[in-house]
Enzyme design. Structure first.
Site, PDB file in Angstrom:
ATOM      1  N   GLU A  60      43.681 -50.656 -41.610  1.00  0.00           N
ATOM      2  CA  GLU A  60      43.103 -51.296 -42.787  1.00  0.00           C
ATOM      3  C   GLU A  60      43.936 -50.994 -44.036  1.00  0.00           C
ATOM      4  O   GLU A  60      44.332 -49.849 -44.277  1.00  0.00           O
ATOM      5  CB  GLU A  60      41.672 -50.792 -43.018  1.00  0.00           C
ATOM      6  CG  GLU A  60      41.000 -51.457 -44.220  1.00  0.00           C
ATOM      7  CD  GLU A  60      39.693 -50.798 -44.613  1.00  0.00           C
ATOM      8  OE1 GLU A  60      38.765 -51.530 -44.983  1.00  0.00           O
ATOM      9  OE2 GLU A  60      39.594 -49.552 -44.554  1.00  0.00           O
TER      10      GLU A  60
ATOM     11  N   LYS B 143      37.300 -58.627 -46.339  1.00  0.00           N
ATOM     12  CA  LYS B 143      36.203 -57.698 -46.064  1.00  0.00           C
ATOM     13  C   LYS B 143      34.948 -58.118 -46.819  1.00  0.00           C
ATOM     14  O   LYS B 143      34.955 -58.293 -48.040  1.00  0.00           O
ATOM     15  CB  LYS B 143      36.625 -56.285 -46.465  1.00  0.00           C
ATOM     16  CG  LYS B 143      35.650 -55.193 -46.039  1.00  0.00           C
ATOM     17  CD  LYS B 143      36.249 -53.825 -46.322  1.00  0.00           C
ATOM     18  CE  LYS B 143      35.368 -52.708 -45.808  1.00  0.00           C
ATOM     19  NZ  LYS B 143      35.977 -51.377 -46.016  1.00  0.00           N
TER      20      LYS B 143
ATOM     21  N   CYS C  78      37.044 -51.689 -41.059  1.00  0.00           N
ATOM     22  CA  CYS C  78      36.359 -50.437 -41.377  1.00  0.00           C
ATOM     23  C   CYS C  78      34.845 -50.530 -41.191  1.00  0.00           C
ATOM     24  O   CYS C  78      34.378 -50.900 -40.124  1.00  0.00           O
ATOM     25  CB  CYS C  78      36.748 -50.016 -42.789  1.00  0.00           C
ATOM     26  SG  CYS C  78      36.507 -48.264 -43.170  1.00  0.00           S
TER      27      CYS C  78
END
Length: 316
Positions: A45, A136, A170
């Protein structure tokens, strides 16, 4: 053989907040993996150009501190604008070596004005084409001080030999509904990318594999004090409070039965290799399939908005 897939887990550190130097390191890692006959390589990430570690050590939530403004500005300048061709060299390598790539970037999105940044997971196929850019959905904790929230456009899966691959950033991997959105599209190889810590990968990797009856690959970056370039703004202030190790890795692979194929690797920078056998997916779906025979869409159903969000829509 179409049922076998050679994968590479790139557990490496960025040249922190240095876009060009980090791209060079990524390119060298792709070439190394291709020479090992890898067909898919995964990077952590926000690897390009790095995770915003400073926020925890510089009073990141304080208003109008010069240190936070200047570091944020430096971060944005080193973020990636895909529309400007800044991933073209990586795409070219993917095509040249016929290797698919999942890459965590900080994206300076032109369709959102080009000044805010998104933690994005980019999928590049074996023809060198960018097939999805997943921003994200919900930045975590202090990440919200520098990252903007994304949208559902990147909740997509992709064919790779017999596999169907998808990925999340994540703590998105803890969100049941985004996981379900990927499962429902036939995902059987799940990619989970992390900034770099065993605490993130040691439990959830096996849990998702067992829930989905899919392969799960977790890839974390590395980061130590030595990985901060000497020209980093306010470097002394960051290092004063930063621990010696900020990201210890923890990259790993779980099989469709939830058992380890590659146990988490810590404190070791490099590329990890493994071969996956697709037949294991069919075998483990015999007794549980979360979106097939063990689902009840007449009772519960997920609706996903995959429209790319923007503040303006032009009609010329």
């Amino acid at each position: 053989m179409e049922n076998l897939l050679n994968v590479a887990l790139a557990q490496i550190a960025p040249v922190w907040l240095a876009k060009s130097a980090t791209i060079e390191k990524i390119e060298a890692t792709i070439i190394e993996a291709a020479q090992h006959k890898s067909e898919l390589i995964i990077f952590g990430e926000a690897l390009l150009p790095g995770y915003p570690f400073w926020l925890a050590y510089t009073e990141g939530a304080a208003w109008d501190l010069d240190i936070n403004k200047e570091l944020h500005g430096h971060y944005v300048k080193n973020a990636v604008q895909i529309e400007a061709g800044e991933l073209d060299s990586i795409c070219q390598l993917a095509k040249e070596y016929a290797i698919a790539v999942y890459l965590g970037i900080m994206e300076r999105a032109k369709d959102r004005g080009g000044h805010s940044i998104y933690c994005s997971l980019v999928y590049i196929d074996t023809e060198g084409k960018i097939r999805s850019v997943h921003r994200k959905l919900q930045p975590t904790y202090d990440e919200r001080l520098t990252w903007a929230p994304g949208d559902g456009n990147g909740l997509q899966v992709h064919p790779l030999k017999q596999f169907t691959v998808g990925g999340l950033n994540c703590w998105e991997n803890w969100m049941p509904l985004p996981r379900a959105a990927l499962y429902g599209q036939g995902e059987n190889l799940h990619v989970a990318v992390w900034p770099g810590n065993l605490n993130n990968t040691k439990d959830i990797t096996r849990f998702i594999a067992r829930e989905s009856r899919s392969y799960v690959i977790s890839v974390s970056s590395m980061m130590t004090k030595a990985d901060f370039p000497s020209d980093t703004p306010h470097l002394e202030a960051i290092l004063k409070k930063a621990p010696e190790v900020l990201g210890n890795g923890g990259s790993c692979i779980a099989g469709p039965d939830g058992e380890w194929l590659l146990e988490p690797v810590v404190d070791k920078e490099g590329v990890l290799y493994h071969t996956l056998d697709f037949n294991r997916v069919y075998q483990e779906r015999q007794n549980f399939d979360p979106v097939g025979h063990y689902s009840r869409p007449d009772v519960t159903k997920l609706i996903v908005n995959r429209e790319r969000q923007s503040t303006v829509a032009f009609k010329d």
